[in-house]
Design a protein around this motif. Structure first.
Motif, mmCIF file in Angstrom:
data_model
loop_
_atom_site.group_PDB
_atom_site.id
_atom_site.type_symbol
_atom_site.label_atom_id
_atom_site.label_comp_id
_atom_site.label_asym_id
_atom_site.label_seq_id
_atom_site.Cartn_x
_atom_site.Cartn_y
_atom_site.Cartn_z
ATOM 1 N N UNK A 12 34.951 36.572 7.414
ATOM 2 C CA UNK A 12 34.659 35.160 7.621
ATOM 3 C C UNK A 12 34.821 34.654 9.042
ATOM 4 N N UNK A 13 34.914 35.569 10.012
ATOM 5 C CA UNK A 13 35.111 35.114 11.400
ATOM 6 C C UNK A 13 33.809 34.634 12.038
ATOM 7 N N UNK A 14 32.668 34.900 11.402
ATOM 8 C CA UNK A 14 31.398 34.419 11.925
ATOM 9 C C UNK A 14 30.555 35.459 12.633
ATOM 10 N N UNK A 15 30.937 36.728 12.521
ATOM 11 C CA UNK A 15 30.217 37.802 13.206
ATOM 12 C C UNK A 15 28.728 37.838 12.889
ATOM 13 N N UNK A 16 28.423 37.880 11.597
ATOM 14 C CA UNK A 16 27.034 38.082 11.171
ATOM 15 C C UNK A 16 26.124 36.972 11.680
ATOM 16 N N UNK A 17 26.600 35.747 11.635
ATOM 17 C CA UNK A 17 25.820 34.619 12.143
ATOM 18 C C UNK A 17 25.577 34.768 13.637
ATOM 19 N N UNK A 18 26.604 35.153 14.378
ATOM 20 C CA UNK A 18 26.471 35.272 15.823
ATOM 21 C C UNK A 18 25.578 36.447 16.215
ATOM 22 N N UNK A 19 25.622 37.539 15.458
ATOM 23 C CA UNK A 19 24.717 38.662 15.717
ATOM 24 C C UNK A 19 23.266 38.184 15.626
ATOM 25 N N UNK A 20 22.976 37.422 14.581
ATOM 26 C CA UNK A 20 21.609 36.922 14.384
ATOM 27 C C UNK A 20 21.191 36.007 15.535
ATOM 28 N N UNK A 21 22.069 35.101 15.928
ATOM 29 C CA UNK A 21 21.738 34.159 16.998
ATOM 30 C C UNK A 21 21.554 34.869 18.343
ATOM 31 N N UNK A 22 22.406 35.838 18.626
ATOM 32 C CA UNK A 22 22.276 36.594 19.873
ATOM 33 C C UNK A 22 20.974 37.369 19.891
ATOM 34 N N UNK A 23 20.635 37.981 18.764
ATOM 35 C CA UNK A 23 19.387 38.744 18.679
ATOM 36 C C UNK A 23 18.185 37.857 18.963
ATOM 37 N N UNK A 24 18.199 36.656 18.403
ATOM 38 C CA UNK A 24 17.093 35.727 18.631
ATOM 39 C C UNK A 24 17.000 35.343 20.101
ATOM 40 N N UNK A 25 18.140 35.066 20.717
ATOM 41 C CA UNK A 25 18.163 34.647 22.124
ATOM 42 C C UNK A 25 17.677 35.787 23.026
ATOM 43 N N UNK A 26 18.176 36.981 22.818
ATOM 44 C CA UNK A 26 17.790 38.114 23.660
ATOM 45 C C UNK A 26 16.328 38.497 23.455
ATOM 46 N N UNK A 27 15.857 38.405 22.225
ATOM 47 C CA UNK A 27 14.443 38.712 21.953
ATOM 48 C C UNK A 27 13.525 37.715 22.649
ATOM 49 N N UNK A 30 12.852 38.512 26.106
ATOM 50 C CA UNK A 30 12.046 39.692 26.360
ATOM 51 C C UNK A 30 12.751 41.022 26.229
ATOM 52 N N UNK A 31 13.975 41.020 25.747
ATOM 53 C CA UNK A 31 14.711 42.265 25.573
ATOM 54 C C UNK A 31 14.291 42.977 24.292
ATOM 55 N N UNK A 32 14.359 44.280 24.308
ATOM 56 C CA UNK A 32 14.187 45.063 23.088
ATOM 57 C C UNK A 32 15.516 45.123 22.367
ATOM 58 N N UNK A 33 15.593 44.574 21.160
ATOM 59 C CA UNK A 33 16.859 44.431 20.448
ATOM 60 C C UNK A 33 16.782 45.097 19.076
ATOM 61 N N UNK A 34 17.832 45.826 18.735
ATOM 62 C CA UNK A 34 17.984 46.389 17.396
ATOM 63 C C UNK A 34 19.247 45.797 16.789
ATOM 64 N N UNK A 35 19.115 45.184 15.611
ATOM 65 C CA UNK A 35 20.248 44.588 14.905
ATOM 66 C C UNK A 35 20.619 45.482 13.732
ATOM 67 N N UNK A 36 21.896 45.806 13.611
ATOM 68 C CA UNK A 36 22.319 46.664 12.520
ATOM 69 C C UNK A 36 23.738 46.295 12.098
ATOM 70 N N UNK A 37 24.286 47.017 11.128
ATOM 71 C CA UNK A 37 25.604 46.652 10.603
ATOM 72 C C UNK A 37 26.298 47.885 10.039
ATOM 73 N N UNK A 38 27.607 47.757 9.862
ATOM 74 C CA UNK A 38 28.377 48.787 9.174
ATOM 75 C C UNK A 38 29.301 48.146 8.147
ATOM 76 N N UNK A 39 29.537 48.832 7.043
ATOM 77 C CA UNK A 39 28.794 50.010 6.615
ATOM 78 C C UNK A 39 27.356 49.631 6.274
ATOM 79 N N UNK A 40 26.443 50.553 6.481
ATOM 80 C CA UNK A 40 25.040 50.296 6.187
ATOM 81 C C UNK A 40 24.173 50.582 7.392
ATOM 82 N N UNK A 41 23.028 49.903 7.444
ATOM 83 C CA UNK A 41 22.129 50.065 8.569
ATOM 84 C C UNK A 41 20.969 50.996 8.318
ATOM 85 N N UNK A 42 21.051 51.820 7.290
ATOM 86 C CA UNK A 42 19.966 52.717 6.900
ATOM 87 C C UNK A 42 20.151 53.015 5.407
ATOM 88 N N UNK A 43 19.139 53.524 4.718
ATOM 89 C CA UNK A 43 19.215 53.658 3.253
ATOM 90 C C UNK A 43 20.439 54.408 2.734
#
Length: 217
Positions: A12-27, A30-43
């Motif tokens: 509940x510290x707000x990580x996931x929300x901030x990851x999304x916002x940073x990705x939007x700003x960097x994209x 013009x930056x190439x951005x990959x957003x992922x998470x742990x555990x997870x990130x691939x099937x």
């Protein structure tokens, strides 16, 4: 190589929300951005995530939990993170090896040297260039986390939220200890404020550390 940024903190510290916002700003910049998470990130890692976070698996012993995190990370690094960095992307990851040390080392009280070895085995040569630790009180974080879970239509990932306050206090202390030990990599930010307030802190921290000639599409 690209630039690897990890986001850490208690529930509940707000990580996931901030990851999304940073990705939007960097994209947008013009930056190439990959957003992922742990555990997870691939099937395969997502399938392991479903086991790890399902509250019905409360009988899981700490060592099994640790090994599942390592297995998920090995697949995630090989399939997602390493190729993205090799392609020159900025990778934003919601949790990484520091969470394993905080949760399983400080929270579960497993051997931290063993955890460090497993983290190295699973991640190989991959290390974060920058780690943002969003810090807030356990009470604030858990209240936010449960509010999110109770209003979400997705599967209830609440096995850790059901742990004791003392467990979460140990995790928070663990994160702060890790940050104090590596001040060159960690930036500790106040995550107790509103989304926009935290976003400003996160943006300032990233722009101060991002290479002058970052990866672009």
């Amino acid at each position: 190589m690209g630039f690897f940024i990890t986001f850490e903190g208690i529930e509940g510290c707000g990580k996931s929300t901030q990851v999304r916002l940073v990705a939007e700003r960097l994209s947008r910049a013009g930056h190439g951005v990959v957003v992922t998470r742990e555990p997870g990130g691939c099937p395969i890692a997502d399938a392991i995530r479903a086991i790890l976070l399902d509250a019905r698996n409360s009988a899981m012993v700490p060592m099994a939990e640790l090994l599942l995190y390592a297995a998920a990370r090995a697949q995630h690094v090989a399939e997602v993170i390493e190729p993205a960095l090799a392609a020159g992307k900025i990778v934003l990851c919601d949790r990484f090896t520091d969470s394993t040390m905080a949760y399983q080392g400080f929270g579960r009280k497993l051997d931290r040297e063993l955890i460090a070895q497993l983290n190295s085995l699973a991640a190989g040569s991959i290390r974060p260039d920058l780690t943002l630790l969003l810090d807030c009180s356990v009470e604030t974080g858990l209240a936010r986390a449960m509010a999110r879970i109770n209003t979400s239509s997705a599967a209830r990932e609440e096995r850790f939220e059901q742990e004791s306050i003392l467990f979460h206090e140990r995790i928070r202390d663990g994160f702060l200890s890790l940050a104090a030990a590596e001040p060159g990599r960690f930036v500790v930010l106040d995550g107790s404020g509103g989304i926009e307030e935290t976003e400003a802190l996160v943006t300032e921290a990233i722009l101060a550390r991002l290479p002058a000639s970052p990866a672009r599409r």
